[in-house]
Design an enzyme around this catalytic site. Structure first.
Site, PDB file in Angstrom:
ATOM      1  N   CYS A 249       0.818  -1.217   0.000  1.00 43.24           N
ATOM      2  CA  CYS A 249       0.000   0.000   0.000  1.00 43.24           C
ATOM      3  C   CYS A 249       0.850   1.266   0.000  1.00 43.24           C
ATOM      4  O   CYS A 249       0.319   2.360  -0.183  1.00 43.24           O
ATOM      5  CB  CYS A 249      -0.932   0.003   1.207  1.00 43.24           C
ATOM      6  SG  CYS A 249      -1.864  -1.511   1.371  1.00 43.24           S
TER       7      CYS A 249
ATOM      8  N   HIS B 148      -2.976   6.712   3.917  1.00 36.17           N
ATOM      9  CA  HIS B 148      -3.480   5.509   3.246  1.00 36.17           C
ATOM     10  C   HIS B 148      -4.796   5.116   3.907  1.00 36.17           C
ATOM     11  O   HIS B 148      -4.917   5.107   5.127  1.00 36.17           O
ATOM     12  CB  HIS B 148      -2.455   4.381   3.358  1.00 36.17           C
ATOM     13  CG  HIS B 148      -3.010   3.061   2.965  1.00 36.17           C
ATOM     14  ND1 HIS B 148      -3.751   2.881   1.824  1.00 36.17           N
ATOM     15  CD2 HIS B 148      -2.953   1.845   3.566  1.00 36.17           C
ATOM     16  CE1 HIS B 148      -4.117   1.618   1.733  1.00 36.17           C
ATOM     17  NE2 HIS B 148      -3.646   0.966   2.789  1.00 36.17           N
TER      18      HIS B 148
ATOM     19  N   ASN C  22     -10.309  -0.115   1.233  1.00 36.83           N
ATOM     20  CA  ASN C  22      -8.846  -0.046   1.103  1.00 36.83           C
ATOM     21  C   ASN C  22      -8.449  -0.440  -0.322  1.00 36.83           C
ATOM     22  O   ASN C  22      -8.570  -1.596  -0.702  1.00 36.83           O
ATOM     23  CB  ASN C  22      -8.223  -1.002   2.126  1.00 36.83           C
ATOM     24  CG  ASN C  22      -6.704  -1.021   2.070  1.00 36.83           C
ATOM     25  OD1 ASN C  22      -6.094  -0.488   1.150  1.00 36.83           O
ATOM     26  ND2 ASN C  22      -6.089  -1.651   3.051  1.00 36.83           N
TER      27      ASN C  22
HETATM   28  O1  UT7 Z   1      -3.415  -1.711   3.874  1.00 35.88           O
HETATM   29  C1  UT7 Z   1      -3.005  -2.382   5.016  1.00 35.88           C
HETATM   30  C2  UT7 Z   1      -3.782  -3.624   5.103  1.00 35.88           C
HETATM   31  N1  UT7 Z   1      -4.521  -3.979   6.233  1.00 35.88           N
HETATM   32  C3  UT7 Z   1      -4.892  -3.253   7.315  1.00 35.88           C
HETATM   33  O2  UT7 Z   1      -4.595  -2.128   7.486  1.00 35.88           O
HETATM   34  C4  UT7 Z   1      -5.714  -3.979   8.328  1.00 35.88           C
HETATM   35  C5  UT7 Z   1      -5.309  -3.652   9.747  1.00 35.88           C
HETATM   36  N2  UT7 Z   1      -6.198  -4.302  10.705  1.00 35.88           N
HETATM   37  C6  UT7 Z   1      -7.470  -3.908  10.913  1.00 35.88           C
HETATM   38  O3  UT7 Z   1      -7.921  -2.955  10.298  1.00 35.88           O
HETATM   39  C7  UT7 Z   1      -8.289  -4.618  11.963  1.00 35.88           C
HETATM   40  O4  UT7 Z   1      -7.436  -5.473  12.695  1.00 35.88           O
HETATM   41  C8  UT7 Z   1      -9.449  -5.449  11.350  1.00 35.88           C
HETATM   42  C9  UT7 Z   1     -10.493  -4.519  10.774  1.00 35.88           C
HETATM   43  C10 UT7 Z   1      -8.928  -6.396  10.284  1.00 35.88           C
HETATM   44  C11 UT7 Z   1     -10.104  -6.278  12.444  1.00 35.88           C
HETATM   45  O5  UT7 Z   1     -10.630  -5.434  13.460  1.00 35.88           O
HETATM   46  P1  UT7 Z   1     -10.486  -5.834  14.973  1.00 35.88           P
HETATM   47  O6  UT7 Z   1     -11.206  -4.829  15.780  1.00 35.88           O
HETATM   48  O7  UT7 Z   1      -9.022  -6.043  15.236  1.00 35.88           O
HETATM   49  O8  UT7 Z   1     -11.294  -7.188  15.053  1.00 35.88           O
HETATM   50  P2  UT7 Z   1     -10.752  -8.620  15.465  1.00 35.88           P
HETATM   51  O9  UT7 Z   1      -9.943  -9.216  14.367  1.00 35.88           O
HETATM   52  O10 UT7 Z   1     -10.141  -8.541  16.848  1.00 35.88           O
HETATM   53  O11 UT7 Z   1     -12.123  -9.412  15.587  1.00 35.88           O
HETATM   54  C12 UT7 Z   1     -13.098  -9.093  16.596  1.00 35.88           C
HETATM   55  C13 UT7 Z   1     -14.296  -9.957  16.355  1.00 35.88           C
HETATM   56  C14 UT7 Z   1     -13.985 -11.435  16.153  1.00 35.88           C
HETATM   57  O12 UT7 Z   1     -15.028 -12.177  16.750  1.00 35.88           O
HETATM   58  P3  UT7 Z   1     -14.835 -12.837  18.207  1.00 35.88           P
HETATM   59  O13 UT7 Z   1     -13.667 -13.766  18.059  1.00 35.88           O
HETATM   60  O14 UT7 Z   1     -14.554 -11.691  19.130  1.00 35.88           O
HETATM   61  O15 UT7 Z   1     -16.141 -13.503  18.427  1.00 35.88           O
HETATM   62  C15 UT7 Z   1     -14.032 -11.617  14.666  1.00 35.88           C
HETATM   63  O16 UT7 Z   1     -14.381 -12.940  14.294  1.00 35.88           O
HETATM   64  O17 UT7 Z   1     -14.948  -9.537  15.160  1.00 35.88           O
HETATM   65  C16 UT7 Z   1     -15.159 -10.669  14.308  1.00 35.88           C
HETATM   66  N3  UT7 Z   1     -15.093 -10.214  12.933  1.00 35.88           N
HETATM   67  C17 UT7 Z   1     -16.188  -9.841  12.252  1.00 35.88           C
HETATM   68  N4  UT7 Z   1     -17.483  -9.771  12.598  1.00 35.88           N
HETATM   69  C18 UT7 Z   1     -18.350  -9.324  11.672  1.00 35.88           C
HETATM   70  C19 UT7 Z   1     -13.999 -10.087  12.112  1.00 35.88           C
HETATM   71  N5  UT7 Z   1     -14.386  -9.644  10.926  1.00 35.88           N
HETATM   72  C20 UT7 Z   1     -15.732  -9.471  10.974  1.00 35.88           C
HETATM   73  C21 UT7 Z   1     -16.688  -9.018  10.037  1.00 35.88           C
HETATM   74  N6  UT7 Z   1     -17.982  -8.967  10.450  1.00 35.88           N
HETATM   75  N7  UT7 Z   1     -16.360  -8.637   8.790  1.00 35.88           N
END
Ligand code: UT7
Length: 350
Positions: free
Chosen positions: A130, A277, A307
């Site tokens: 990115c 970004h 993104n």
């Molecule tokens: O260009 C660079 C590329 N990438 C990035 O910049 C991504 C950087 N990371 C992020 O933006 C965040 O870490 C995410 C958006 C990917 C994830 O957010 P988070 O607040 O860290 O969520 P998490 O991974 O800790 O997940 C929390 C919960 C989980 O459920 P449980 O285990 O607490 O029951 C996930 O399974 O949210 C769940 N979850 C979702 N629920 C509904 C993860 N994705 C989704 C979804 N819809 N799409």
């Protein structure tokens, strides 16, 4: 001699997919996606559209602007004429992408070079995730500054990320969209130093390769090649450790902004706008709280595009430029981070 941006362009596929559209087929919701990322929609390329197709459209729009074309930038014959003329003046095409048309060769930049008829231009891709546009702009500036007769470069960030997503992995597939942004950078007679200086005045390029596996296309390279006859079940889609990338990104944005301001003796008040970004609005919020910079200083369009990786910063730049939000003399900061892991930023005086 300054390196100034004399044209900007963008292209996003017309097909817009909302969070609610996704939640109809995936265990997710508009509420979760918006509250965790700030994303509302993403634009998705149709099957026949590859990265070079979006790159070409964005490039034509930027080239036409550089040639003085002021009409409607979408697919008009006049735009194409202006772009074709300006393409002949381009000495170098640099294209940042994580989703090239082909693995290895030909580069996506070469495909664009051919389709533009940019007959005297060299062309190459940059693999910096990115951060590709920021790396590309600085590379172009370096080449133009060498004094070897190169005057103009086309710098593009372009992606069709939705083609390489696991659409059953709700943790990653909701985050990305497709698009391209481009700029024409020119070596001009404006001063590069002093109070009247213009253009790209400072860049930070940085990397932390130790985090490479937290954002990865595992298969298809020489480490884990595809084998003839193999049925491929795993490893063809982008793999991401969201938490690791998140923590890295907040620090990358904070450190890059602070370092750029310090190097240029700027305060946040001096900046007209910061274009980060567009990966996650929460990353930007966390960084801006650490930096103690007001929310209004950051340009965010993630709600519309999600993104778009290397395309996100030049798309934002073009949106701002075409809507008249950039004024001559404005100090603009860009900040990128992503696969590699890479990060960095530019200070551009408009
Ligand atoms: O260009 C660079 C590329 N990438 C990035 O910049 C991504 C950087 N990371 C992020 O933006 C965040 O870490 C995410 C958006 C990917 C994830 O957010 P988070 O607040 O860290 O969520 P998490 O991974 O800790 O997940 C929390 C919960 C989980 O459920 P449980 O285990 O607490 O029951 C996930 O399974 O949210 C769940 N979850 C979702 N629920 C509904 C993860 N994705 C989704 C979804 N819809 N799409």
């Amino acid at each position: 001699m300054a390196i100034e941006i004399i044209g900007t362009g963008r292209a996003v596929p017309p097909r817009k997919v909302s969070n609610s559209d996704l939640s109809a087929r995936l265990d997710t919701s508009d509420e979760w996606i918006r509250s965790h990322t700030g994303i509302g929609n993403r634009h998705i390329a149709d099957d026949g559209t590859a990265t070079s197709d979006l790159a070409l459209e964005a490039a034509k729009n930027a080239l036409a602007m550089a040639a003085g074309f002021t009409g409607d930038a979408q697919n008009t014959a006049d735009r194409d004429l202006a772009a074709a003329e300006a393409a002949k003046s381009i000495d170098m095409i640099i294209l940042g992408t994580a989703t090239a048309d082909f693995i290895g060769t030909p580069s996506t930049a070469c495909i664009v070079q051919h389709k533009l008829g940019a007959e005297k231009a060299g062309a190459m891709d940059i693999t910096a995730g990115c951060t590709g546009f920021i790396y590309g702009l600085e590379t172009a500036a370096g080449l133009l500054s060498l004094g070897r007769g190169r005057k103009r470069a086309l710098v593009i960030g372009a992606e069709v990320l939705t083609r390489v997503l696991d659409w059953n992995d709700r943790g990653s597939c909701v985050l990305f969209g497709d698009g391209a942004g481009a700029v024409v950078a020119e070596l001009t007679g404006a001063p590069a130093e002093g109070p009247q200086r213009r253009g790209l005045v400072r860049t930070i390029l940085a990397a932390d390769g130790s985090g490479g596996e937290s954002l990865l296309f595992r298969r298809g390279g020489t480490r884990y090649p595809f084998k003839k006859g193999e049925t491929i079940e795993n490893g063809v889609c982008v793999e991401m450790n969201g938490q690791e990338v998140y923590n890295f990104a907040v620090k990358a944005v904070t450190d890059t902004a602070a370092a750029l301001m310090q190097a240029e003796s700027l305060t946040a008040d001096d900046l007209a706008i910061i274009i980060p970004h567009q990966a996650n609005a929460r990353i930007v919020q966390a960084a801006r709280r650490r930096l103690k910079i007001a929310e209004e200083k950051f340009y965010l369009n993630i709600e519309e595009y999600a993104n778009t990786s290397a395309a996100s910063i030049p798309i934002a730049l073009d949106e701002m430029n075409r809507s008249g939000k950039l004024n001559r003399g404005d100090i603009i900061m860009t900040i990128g981070f992503g696969g590699g892991l890479t990060y960095g930023g530019n200070i551009i005086i408009w």
